[in-house]
Design an enzyme around this catalytic site. Sequence first.
Site, PDB file in Angstrom:
ATOM      1  N   SER A   1      73.231 -35.932 -32.654  1.00  0.00           N
ATOM      2  CA  SER A   1      71.833 -35.588 -33.258  1.00  0.00           C
ATOM      3  C   SER A   1      72.108 -33.826 -33.527  1.00  0.00           C
ATOM      4  O   SER A   1      72.939 -33.526 -34.275  1.00  0.00           O
ATOM      5  CB  SER A   1      70.669 -35.527 -32.271  1.00  0.00           C
ATOM      6  OG  SER A   1      69.642 -35.033 -32.750  1.00  0.00           O
TER       7      SER A   1
ATOM      8  N   ASP B   1      67.124 -32.653 -38.881  1.00  0.00           N
ATOM      9  CA  ASP B   1      68.290 -32.416 -37.850  1.00  0.00           C
ATOM     10  C   ASP B   1      69.492 -33.076 -38.117  1.00  0.00           C
ATOM     11  O   ASP B   1      69.391 -33.900 -39.271  1.00  0.00           O
ATOM     12  CB  ASP B   1      67.595 -32.607 -36.487  1.00  0.00           C
ATOM     13  CG  ASP B   1      67.756 -34.149 -36.159  1.00  0.00           C
ATOM     14  OD1 ASP B   1      67.453 -35.019 -37.030  1.00  0.00           O
ATOM     15  OD2 ASP B   1      67.751 -34.450 -34.727  1.00  0.00           O
TER      16      ASP B   1
ATOM     17  N   ASP C   1      71.049 -35.836 -37.265  1.00  0.00           N
ATOM     18  CA  ASP C   1      71.143 -37.290 -37.808  1.00  0.00           C
ATOM     19  C   ASP C   1      69.928 -38.022 -38.533  1.00  0.00           C
ATOM     20  O   ASP C   1      69.463 -39.027 -38.453  1.00  0.00           O
ATOM     21  CB  ASP C   1      71.335 -38.262 -36.257  1.00  0.00           C
ATOM     22  CG  ASP C   1      70.321 -38.028 -35.335  1.00  0.00           C
ATOM     23  OD1 ASP C   1      69.518 -37.025 -35.202  1.00  0.00           O
ATOM     24  OD2 ASP C   1      70.062 -38.749 -34.345  1.00  0.00           O
TER      25      ASP C   1
ATOM     26  N   ASP D   1      66.508 -37.748 -37.806  1.00  0.00           N
ATOM     27  CA  ASP D   1      65.209 -38.248 -37.140  1.00  0.00           C
ATOM     28  C   ASP D   1      64.515 -37.618 -36.802  1.00  0.00           C
ATOM     29  O   ASP D   1      63.286 -37.682 -36.115  1.00  0.00           O
ATOM     30  CB  ASP D   1      65.651 -39.084 -35.838  1.00  0.00           C
ATOM     31  CG  ASP D   1      66.361 -38.535 -34.724  1.00  0.00           C
ATOM     32  OD1 ASP D   1      66.230 -37.367 -34.944  1.00  0.00           O
ATOM     33  OD2 ASP D   1      66.683 -39.052 -33.633  1.00  0.00           O
TER      34      ASP D   1
ATOM     35  N   GLU E   1      56.420 -35.499 -31.502  1.00  0.00           N
ATOM     36  CA  GLU E   1      56.810 -34.323 -30.621  1.00  0.00           C
ATOM     37  C   GLU E   1      56.636 -33.037 -31.649  1.00  0.00           C
ATOM     38  O   GLU E   1      56.800 -33.157 -32.620  1.00  0.00           O
ATOM     39  CB  GLU E   1      58.220 -34.461 -30.206  1.00  0.00           C
ATOM     40  CG  GLU E   1      58.363 -35.621 -29.149  1.00  0.00           C
ATOM     41  CD  GLU E   1      59.918 -35.658 -28.399  1.00  0.00           C
ATOM     42  OE1 GLU E   1      59.848 -35.592 -27.161  1.00  0.00           O
ATOM     43  OE2 GLU E   1      60.832 -35.793 -29.157  1.00  0.00           O
ATOM     44  N   ALA E   2      56.765 -32.065 -30.827  1.00  0.00           N
ATOM     45  CA  ALA E   2      56.351 -30.789 -31.590  1.00  0.00           C
ATOM     46  C   ALA E   2      57.742 -30.468 -32.364  1.00  0.00           C
ATOM     47  O   ALA E   2      57.520 -30.151 -33.338  1.00  0.00           O
ATOM     48  CB  ALA E   2      56.101 -29.595 -30.407  1.00  0.00           C
TER      49      ALA E   2
ATOM     50  N   ARG F   1      60.246 -27.818 -16.835  1.00  0.00           N
ATOM     51  CA  ARG F   1      60.974 -29.299 -16.688  1.00  0.00           C
ATOM     52  C   ARG F   1      62.425 -29.147 -16.997  1.00  0.00           C
ATOM     53  O   ARG F   1      63.081 -28.219 -17.624  1.00  0.00           O
ATOM     54  CB  ARG F   1      60.363 -30.291 -17.648  1.00  0.00           C
ATOM     55  CG  ARG F   1      60.419 -29.826 -19.295  1.00  0.00           C
ATOM     56  CD  ARG F   1      60.019 -30.913 -20.119  1.00  0.00           C
ATOM     57  NE  ARG F   1      60.975 -32.041 -20.454  1.00  0.00           N
ATOM     58  CZ  ARG F   1      62.058 -31.909 -21.037  1.00  0.00           C
ATOM     59  NH1 ARG F   1      62.331 -30.954 -21.852  1.00  0.00           N
ATOM     60  NH2 ARG F   1      62.874 -32.880 -21.278  1.00  0.00           N
ATOM     61  N   PRO F   2      63.165 -30.175 -16.181  1.00  0.00           N
ATOM     62  CA  PRO F   2      64.545 -29.966 -16.381  1.00  0.00           C
ATOM     63  C   PRO F   2      64.787 -30.840 -17.785  1.00  0.00           C
ATOM     64  O   PRO F   2      64.078 -31.821 -17.995  1.00  0.00           O
ATOM     65  CB  PRO F   2      65.058 -30.863 -14.990  1.00  0.00           C
ATOM     66  CG  PRO F   2      63.847 -31.765 -14.599  1.00  0.00           C
ATOM     67  CD  PRO F   2      62.367 -31.098 -15.237  1.00  0.00           C
TER      68      PRO F   2
HETATM   69  C1  16G Z   1      66.077 -35.891 -27.024  1.00  0.00           C
HETATM   70  C2  16G Z   1      64.920 -36.779 -27.522  1.00  0.00           C
HETATM   71  C3  16G Z   1      63.675 -36.022 -28.011  1.00  0.00           C
HETATM   72  C4  16G Z   1      63.388 -35.026 -27.178  1.00  0.00           C
HETATM   73  C5  16G Z   1      64.838 -34.113 -26.835  1.00  0.00           C
HETATM   74  C6  16G Z   1      64.115 -33.286 -25.493  1.00  0.00           C
HETATM   75  C7  16G Z   1      65.141 -39.350 -28.402  1.00  0.00           C
HETATM   76  C8  16G Z   1      65.623 -40.019 -29.609  1.00  0.00           C
HETATM   77  N1  16G Z   1      65.501 -37.903 -28.528  1.00  0.00           N
HETATM   78  O1  16G Z   1      66.667 -35.250 -28.236  1.00  0.00           O
HETATM   79  O2  16G Z   1      62.850 -36.807 -28.412  1.00  0.00           O
HETATM   80  O3  16G Z   1      62.447 -34.067 -27.563  1.00  0.00           O
HETATM   81  O4  16G Z   1      65.585 -35.125 -26.135  1.00  0.00           O
HETATM   82  O5  16G Z   1      65.335 -32.340 -24.991  1.00  0.00           O
HETATM   83  O6  16G Z   1      64.351 -39.522 -27.477  1.00  0.00           O
HETATM   84  P1  16G Z   1      65.356 -31.736 -23.621  1.00  0.00           P
HETATM   85  O7  16G Z   1      65.236 -33.072 -22.667  1.00  0.00           O
HETATM   86  O8  16G Z   1      66.549 -31.103 -23.563  1.00  0.00           O
HETATM   87  O9  16G Z   1      64.356 -30.743 -23.622  1.00  0.00           O
HETATM   88 MG    MG Z   2      68.132 -36.223 -33.798  1.00  0.00          MG
END
Ligand code: 16G
Ligand code: MG
Length: 542
Positions: A64, A276, A278, A280, A370-371, A496-497
């Site tokens: 991605s 982005d 890929d 999506d 998502e934002a 959050r982690p």
């Molecule tokens: C991944 C998720 C995306 C999320 C991001 C958060 C999918 C397909 N992709 O890219 O939705 O916003 O992780 O990343 O679920 P983070 O946990 O590093 O903040």
């Molecule tokens: Mg993506």
Amino acid sequence: MDLDAITKYSTLHAKPNGLLLQYGTAGFRSKAEHLDHVMFRMGLLATLRSRQTKSTIGIMVTASHNPEEDNGVKLVDPLGEMLAPSWEEHATCLANVEEQDMQRVLTDISEKEAVNLQQEAFIVIGRDTRPSSEKLSQSVIHGVTVLGGQFHDYGLLTTPQLHYMVYCRNTNGQYGQATVEGYYQKHAKAFVELTKQASHIGDECRTLKVDCANGIGALKLREMEPYFSPELSVLLCNDGTKGKLNHLCGADFVKSHQKPPEGMEMKPNERCCSFDGDADRIVYYYRDAGGHFHLIDGDKIATLIGSFLRELLLEIGEDLKVGVIQTAYANGSSTRYLEEVMKVPVYCAKTGVKHLHHKAQEFDIGIYFEANGHGTVLFSKGAEMKIRHRAQELEGNQRKAAQILENIIDLFNQTIGDAISDMLVIEAILALKGMTIQQWDALYTDIPNRQLKVKVADRQVISTTDAERRALTPPGLQDVINGLVKKYRLSRAFVRPSGTEDVVRVYAEADSQESADNLAREVSLAVFQLAGGVEERPQPSF
Ligand code: 16G
Ligand code: MG
């Protein structure tokens, strides 16, 4: 299962010693050179999953928005959804087991999941444009064939296209044809129909500038353009002909830095968007006459779509249950606008598409974004039938509204957020409403916000509740955050982690950018102190 063959071939895809990976929110991600064994093993696992579900399973090779040197892999379940949670655990287990225990783990999974090993298996594979992707997808194929699975390699695809293929194949073509051509035709037809319905607004050719993150989106959008032009003309930048994938460009860069990508020339008030790596995710933006940059993120996309759908449903007099699903990252202004102005119920889900998708399925029409620009709209089968019925039975403007809804159903990718399909929906809505990007932006004003990351020794010491809005551990952290938030107006903060990087993420909102920045820094410092920070200590702003 020919266990000896598996052992033999598995040594050709040896696991680096000591490497441990987890199937996270978006599958496995790591440096490409560490992933050969994971690909082979995911080929094996997908074959078992296909036998168990008696369906086609998808495997997408992509990382991605990560840097070009990284890669990743995720499995796609029968209806084009994310892999079921119990199989995510099998994936983690299989990816981490040492060679000598591979046979045991495969046998365990097969027994536990009652996989009929005589059943046929079929896997479809797609990959992004990373230099490492082709070789890694060969390792996936190797895994599939060693276990006796059949496969179709689609080669280069966007992630949502691969999800689409899986869904088409498992519904016998009812959803669409499982070819790239089928994908283009289905979506472009709905788009062209929609723009015809907008013809009374004026016929000037619509143009949109698209930053493709130097990724697969450029290839696929270029391939698709003849299907939807001349209704829309897309000017591609960062199309992969010179720049590096995701480097200083793409939706993730634009959203997190809140600035335009490199290589995009923006005239005042010109509509621009970024995909982005890929394809999506999508975000929109423009520069106003004063040169000021305005970002239109996933929250505002959800608002535009939500208010449009609501108008159409009112017009046709159909009382369907509509819900908007966001995450803790949704700007407070968007939530307030949706609830108070649009009167649409809003729900908060944990970060990651699978959580939003799952919640959205509870509604007749579930809008999730998502934002960061990842989202789509899901229509339940019942809602779809009602709308299609209305399009036959009603007359005049009501019939027209129902027909618009029908095309919108066809235009949204019902499996996962899809930058191309979302872009076409947005372009169609703006055309139908005769709305400019500035008018769209003016629906509400974002509360200033800031995201930061903090390095800690073990990010799992942070656990959260309430859809990630409150920290349960380490003890005392939430109390400190509460105290800090109280110092500012219109403020909110959470930690959050990360599910994709070895960091803790910090988010803060407040009445001014300066306050949001200060709050984010203070919360970062609290995380550093209470959750075992390492490396650079966050600097308080004063
Ligand atoms: C991944 C998720 C995306 C999320 C991001 C958060 C999918 C397909 N992709 O890219 O939705 O916003 O992780 O990343 O679920 P983070 O946990 O590093 O903040
Ligand atoms: Mg993506």
